[in-house]
Write a protein that holds these residues in place. Structure first.
Motif, PDB file in Angstrom:
ATOM      1  N   GLN A   1      -9.142 -43.030 -29.896  1.00 59.04           N
ATOM      2  CA  GLN A   1     -10.038 -43.627 -30.622  1.00 59.04           C
ATOM      3  C   GLN A   1     -11.531 -43.174 -30.586  1.00 59.04           C
ATOM      4  OE1 GLN A   1      -8.938 -45.903 -32.582  1.00 59.04           O
ATOM      5  NE2 GLN A   1      -6.856 -45.510 -31.776  1.00 59.04           N
ATOM      6  N   GLY A   2     -11.545 -41.766 -30.827  1.00 63.89           N
ATOM      7  CA  GLY A   2     -12.887 -41.053 -30.711  1.00 63.89           C
ATOM      8  C   GLY A   2     -13.288 -40.649 -29.283  1.00 63.89           C
ATOM      9  N   ALA A   3     -14.408 -41.462 -28.807  1.00 61.99           N
ATOM     10  CA  ALA A   3     -14.680 -40.806 -27.367  1.00 61.99           C
ATOM     11  C   ALA A   3     -14.303 -41.966 -26.506  1.00 61.99           C
ATOM     12  CB  ALA A   3     -16.329 -40.912 -27.216  1.00 61.99           C
ATOM     13  N   ARG A   4     -13.568 -43.184 -26.911  1.00 60.22           N
ATOM     14  CA  ARG A   4     -13.250 -44.100 -25.885  1.00 60.22           C
ATOM     15  C   ARG A   4     -12.245 -43.609 -24.695  1.00 60.22           C
ATOM     16  NH1 ARG A   4     -11.415 -49.470 -28.459  1.00 60.22           N
ATOM     17  NH2 ARG A   4     -10.041 -48.277 -29.787  1.00 60.22           N
ATOM     18  N   THR A   5     -12.366 -44.289 -23.626  1.00 59.84           N
ATOM     19  CA  THR A   5     -11.621 -43.679 -22.503  1.00 59.84           C
ATOM     20  C   THR A   5     -10.491 -44.768 -22.298  1.00 59.84           C
ATOM     21  OG1 THR A   5     -13.537 -42.886 -21.344  1.00 59.84           O
ATOM     22  CG2 THR A   5     -11.445 -43.474 -20.016  1.00 59.84           C
ATOM     23  N   ARG A   6      -9.244 -44.261 -22.269  1.00 59.88           N
ATOM     24  CA  ARG A   6      -8.167 -45.063 -22.392  1.00 59.88           C
ATOM     25  C   ARG A   6      -7.973 -45.515 -20.839  1.00 59.88           C
ATOM     26  NH1 ARG A   6      -3.370 -46.016 -25.486  1.00 59.88           N
ATOM     27  NH2 ARG A   6      -1.355 -46.300 -24.383  1.00 59.88           N
ATOM     28  N   VAL A   7      -7.742 -46.910 -20.640  1.00 56.68           N
ATOM     29  CA  VAL A   7      -7.710 -47.695 -19.323  1.00 56.68           C
ATOM     30  C   VAL A   7      -6.694 -48.650 -19.353  1.00 56.68           C
ATOM     31  CG1 VAL A   7      -9.172 -49.005 -17.721  1.00 56.68           C
ATOM     32  CG2 VAL A   7     -10.224 -47.101 -18.789  1.00 56.68           C
ATOM     33  N   ALA A   8      -5.825 -48.741 -18.255  1.00 58.18           N
ATOM     34  CA  ALA A   8      -4.659 -49.696 -18.161  1.00 58.18           C
ATOM     35  C   ALA A   8      -5.284 -50.661 -17.284  1.00 58.18           C
ATOM     36  CB  ALA A   8      -3.381 -49.024 -17.762  1.00 58.18           C
ATOM     37  N   VAL A   9      -5.195 -52.148 -17.669  1.00 58.39           N
ATOM     38  CA  VAL A   9      -5.471 -53.124 -16.765  1.00 58.39           C
ATOM     39  C   VAL A   9      -4.277 -53.892 -16.692  1.00 58.39           C
ATOM     40  CG1 VAL A   9      -6.641 -55.285 -16.632  1.00 58.39           C
ATOM     41  CG2 VAL A   9      -7.840 -53.359 -17.860  1.00 58.39           C
ATOM     42  N   VAL A  10      -3.773 -53.874 -15.250  1.00 58.85           N
ATOM     43  CA  VAL A  10      -2.469 -54.634 -14.736  1.00 58.85           C
ATOM     44  C   VAL A  10      -2.787 -56.024 -14.128  1.00 58.85           C
ATOM     45  CG1 VAL A  10      -0.313 -54.190 -13.335  1.00 58.85           C
ATOM     46  CG2 VAL A  10      -1.775 -52.187 -14.364  1.00 58.85           C
ATOM     47  N   GLY A  11      -1.972 -56.997 -14.545  1.00 64.16           N
ATOM     48  CA  GLY A  11      -1.995 -58.305 -14.124  1.00 64.16           C
ATOM     49  C   GLY A  11      -0.987 -58.820 -13.762  1.00 64.16           C
ATOM     50  N   GLY A  12      -0.911 -59.828 -13.368  1.00 61.75           N
ATOM     51  CA  GLY A  12       0.296 -60.724 -12.879  1.00 61.75           C
ATOM     52  C   GLY A  12       0.998 -60.540 -11.490  1.00 61.75           C
ATOM     53  N   GLY A  13       2.272 -59.802 -11.327  1.00 59.98           N
ATOM     54  CA  GLY A  13       2.870 -59.599  -9.947  1.00 59.98           C
ATOM     55  C   GLY A  13       3.590 -60.576  -9.587  1.00 59.98           C
ATOM     56  N   GLN A  14       4.198 -60.274  -8.266  1.00 61.61           N
ATOM     57  CA  GLN A  14       5.257 -61.094  -7.624  1.00 61.61           C
ATOM     58  C   GLN A  14       4.929 -61.842  -6.884  1.00 61.61           C
ATOM     59  OE1 GLN A  14       7.732 -57.233  -7.770  1.00 61.61           O
ATOM     60  NE2 GLN A  14       9.368 -58.866  -7.763  1.00 61.61           N
ATOM     61  N   SER A  15       3.604 -62.287  -6.370  1.00 62.91           N
ATOM     62  CA  SER A  15       3.229 -62.903  -5.318  1.00 62.91           C
ATOM     63  C   SER A  15       2.826 -64.427  -5.817  1.00 62.91           C
ATOM     64  CB  SER A  15       2.136 -62.282  -4.636  1.00 62.91           C
ATOM     65  OG  SER A  15       0.866 -62.704  -5.375  1.00 62.91           O
ATOM     66  N   CYS A  16       2.290 -65.228  -4.868  1.00 61.15           N
ATOM     67  CA  CYS A  16       1.966 -66.548  -5.385  1.00 61.15           C
ATOM     68  C   CYS A  16       0.724 -66.888  -5.918  1.00 61.15           C
ATOM     69  CB  CYS A  16       1.874 -67.449  -3.989  1.00 61.15           C
ATOM     70  SG  CYS A  16       0.907 -66.824  -2.549  1.00 61.15           S
TER      71      CYS A  16
ATOM     72  N   VAL B   1      -6.620 -46.565 -14.005  1.00 60.86           N
ATOM     73  CA  VAL B   1      -5.976 -47.740 -13.958  1.00 60.86           C
ATOM     74  C   VAL B   1      -6.890 -48.723 -13.305  1.00 60.86           C
ATOM     75  CG1 VAL B   1      -3.644 -48.907 -13.159  1.00 60.86           C
ATOM     76  CG2 VAL B   1      -3.605 -46.661 -14.070  1.00 60.86           C
ATOM     77  N   LEU B   2      -6.916 -50.067 -13.674  1.00 64.44           N
ATOM     78  CA  LEU B   2      -7.526 -51.087 -12.899  1.00 64.44           C
ATOM     79  C   LEU B   2      -6.504 -51.971 -12.539  1.00 64.44           C
ATOM     80  CD1 LEU B   2     -10.857 -52.081 -14.763  1.00 64.44           C
ATOM     81  CD2 LEU B   2     -10.472 -52.495 -12.385  1.00 64.44           C
ATOM     82  N   PRO B   3      -5.791 -52.057 -11.485  1.00 64.40           N
ATOM     83  CA  PRO B   3      -4.923 -52.953 -10.811  1.00 64.40           C
ATOM     84  C   PRO B   3      -5.313 -54.216 -10.365  1.00 64.40           C
ATOM     85  CG  PRO B   3      -5.279 -51.071  -9.303  1.00 64.40           C
ATOM     86  CD  PRO B   3      -6.420 -51.062 -10.407  1.00 64.40           C
ATOM     87  N   VAL B   4      -5.158 -55.143 -11.096  1.00 67.25           N
ATOM     88  CA  VAL B   4      -6.157 -56.471 -10.947  1.00 67.25           C
ATOM     89  C   VAL B   4      -4.814 -57.497 -10.501  1.00 67.25           C
ATOM     90  CG1 VAL B   4      -7.590 -58.141 -11.643  1.00 67.25           C
ATOM     91  CG2 VAL B   4      -7.713 -56.068 -12.706  1.00 67.25           C
ATOM     92  N   VAL B   5      -4.057 -57.131  -9.554  1.00 69.94           N
ATOM     93  CA  VAL B   5      -2.868 -57.738  -8.834  1.00 69.94           C
ATOM     94  C   VAL B   5      -3.232 -58.315  -7.525  1.00 69.94           C
ATOM     95  CG1 VAL B   5      -0.650 -57.871  -8.536  1.00 69.94           C
ATOM     96  CG2 VAL B   5      -1.250 -56.483 -10.669  1.00 69.94           C
ATOM     97  N   HIS B   6      -3.456 -59.326  -7.270  1.00 65.39           N
ATOM     98  CA  HIS B   6      -3.694 -60.126  -6.155  1.00 65.39           C
ATOM     99  C   HIS B   6      -2.287 -60.214  -5.125  1.00 65.39           C
ATOM    100  CE1 HIS B   6      -7.325 -60.732  -8.243  1.00 65.39           C
ATOM    101  NE2 HIS B   6      -6.969 -61.758  -8.836  1.00 65.39           N
ATOM    102  N   GLY B   7      -2.478 -59.843  -3.832  1.00 65.32           N
ATOM    103  CA  GLY B   7      -1.436 -60.413  -3.068  1.00 65.32           C
ATOM    104  C   GLY B   7      -0.586 -59.501  -2.806  1.00 65.32           C
ATOM    105  N   PRO B   8       0.377 -59.623  -2.134  1.00 63.08           N
ATOM    106  CA  PRO B   8       1.641 -58.576  -1.703  1.00 63.08           C
ATOM    107  C   PRO B   8       2.119 -58.018  -3.067  1.00 63.08           C
ATOM    108  CG  PRO B   8       2.098 -60.674  -0.247  1.00 63.08           C
ATOM    109  CD  PRO B   8       0.895 -60.847  -1.407  1.00 63.08           C
ATOM    110  N   ARG B   9       2.573 -56.911  -3.018  1.00 63.87           N
ATOM    111  CA  ARG B   9       3.222 -56.149  -3.984  1.00 63.87           C
ATOM    112  C   ARG B   9       2.295 -55.861  -5.140  1.00 63.87           C
ATOM    113  NH1 ARG B   9       9.745 -58.037  -4.811  1.00 63.87           N
ATOM    114  NH2 ARG B   9      10.337 -57.459  -2.695  1.00 63.87           N
ATOM    115  N   GLY B  10       0.972 -55.886  -4.702  1.00 56.82           N
ATOM    116  CA  GLY B  10      -0.038 -55.469  -5.605  1.00 56.82           C
ATOM    117  C   GLY B  10      -1.283 -54.803  -4.746  1.00 56.82           C
ATOM    118  N   GLU B  11      -2.008 -56.063  -4.148  1.00 65.25           N
ATOM    119  CA  GLU B  11      -3.196 -55.776  -3.639  1.00 65.25           C
ATOM    120  C   GLU B  11      -2.920 -55.067  -2.299  1.00 65.25           C
ATOM    121  OE1 GLU B  11      -7.113 -58.300  -1.861  1.00 65.25           O
ATOM    122  OE2 GLU B  11      -5.363 -59.192  -2.910  1.00 65.25           O
ATOM    123  N   ASP B  12      -1.625 -54.984  -1.587  1.00 70.59           N
ATOM    124  CA  ASP B  12      -1.503 -54.670  -0.497  1.00 70.59           C
ATOM    125  C   ASP B  12      -1.049 -53.071  -0.449  1.00 70.59           C
ATOM    126  OD1 ASP B  12       1.202 -54.394  -1.897  1.00 70.59           O
ATOM    127  OD2 ASP B  12       2.230 -55.581  -0.560  1.00 70.59           O
TER     128      ASP B  12
END
Length: 325
Positions: free
Chosen positions: A8-23, A79-90
């Motif tokens: 989309q022109g000069a825009r930088t493609r960034v993935a934002v990941v959320g959710g995850g398998q933790s509590c 990538v912006l991995p916005v996943v808290h806790g185990p199987r993400g932040e760990d």
């Protein structure tokens, strides 16, 4: 492999990941949604990815196999991995990005794993001369032999958002507290209660080795700072915290030392108790809650850095050739 795009022109493609398998799944969804919405749409083409509780990936309503998800990640500049806790932040998502060859925001594999492990973090802090609450490490096999003698805090070694954390003021509640913590982790910390003010700071590291420490934030709550107090509005976040120069300097020095010793990158929140004998480290969060009203964005806002600017800084710092000086 798809070439990372500035689509989309000069825009930088960034993935934002959320959710995850933790509590912390729901907290992560809220953080990721807020992050994706706050990234400047004139600068970033945001790809929103979600990890379900069962580990399946999705882009919107479209289910993705892991291979497809990796291909999407590889199509992004970062990538912006916005996943808290185990199987993400760990360190799990950091490892996936490393293997996929994609730049990512935040701490690497080792730092994520170390900081998520509260027992390992205590050992690192002890080696630095930073105080932590006296405590013991228990497992299901050893928990039954633990004898209550005074008030303690029981917590899983690797969990967040105060899930499975209990303040045990009498022996009749110990068994239930241990069971609640062991339901989330096979290792449990039992720590002495620290008498002090709960004060947090955030450290923002740059690719050139610079470190910025945010204004301190004090958590004031009537009673116990549990999940409900954190997310149902029961806590009063006071920033900047009212600290003496000596208290502030000691807190900042401890935060910087543990940030560097763990090998953190990007932003990390360092939670401490301020006592008459100096700061006592509670824990380190390498991917803390990240809505605009969360503690870290509030701290940097107090320093004049908006939520959008903080996110922009985090992303730009990991883009090749676009590091902040």
């Amino acid at each position: 492999m798809t070439t990372p795009a500035t689509s989309q022109g000069a825009r930088t493609r960034v993935a934002v990941v959320g959710g995850g398998q933790s509590c912390e799944h729901e907290v992560s969804l809220a953080s990721a949604a807020a992050v994706a919405a706050a990234l400047d749409p004139t600068a970033y083409d945001v790809v929103r990815l979600t990890i379900a509780r069962d580990g399946r990936w999705a882009s919107g309503d479209r289910a993705l196999g892991l291979g497809e998800a990796v291909t999407v990640l590889q199509s992004c500049a970062a990538v912006l991995p916005v996943v808290h806790g185990p199987r993400g932040e760990d360190g799990s998502l950091a490892a996936l990005c490393e293997l996929a060859g994609v730049a990512y925001v935040g701490s690497g594999v080792g730092a994520g794993a170390l900081a998520m492990d509260k027992w390992a973090t205590k050992l690192v802090a002890g080696a630095l001369g930073i105080a932590t609450a006296p405590g013991v490490l228990l497992t299901a096999a050893t928990a039954t032999s633990y004898a209550w003698t005074h008030p303690v805090v029981v917590k899983p070694v690797a969990a967040g958002s105060s899930h499975g954390v209990s303040l045990v003021g009498d022996p009749s509640r110990l068994a239930d507290a241990l069971a609640a913590a062991l339901a989330l982790d096979d290792r449990v910390l039992v720590e002495d209660v620290v008498a002090g003010r709960e004060v947090d700071v955030a450290v923002l590291g740059g690719p050139d080795g610079t470190r910025v420490v945010s204004p301190a934030l004090e958590v004031v709550v009537d009673g116990w700072f549990d999940y409900e107090a954190k997310y149902a509005g029961g806590a009063d976040f006071r920033v900047p915290a009212a600290l003496s120069d000596a208290e502030r300097c000691a807190l900042e020095e401890a935060a910087l030392a543990v940030y560097d010793a763990l090998g953190c990158a990007g932003v990390a929140r360092v939670d401490c108790f301020v006592t008459g004998d100096g700061p006592v480290l509670n824990e380190v969060n390498t991917m803390p809650g990240f809505t605009e009203q969360s503690q870290v964005p509030r701290m940097f806002a107090a320093a004049g850095m908006s939520y959008a600017d903080l996110l922009d800084r985090l992303v730009r710092d990991v883009l090749p050739g676009r590091a902040v000086s």
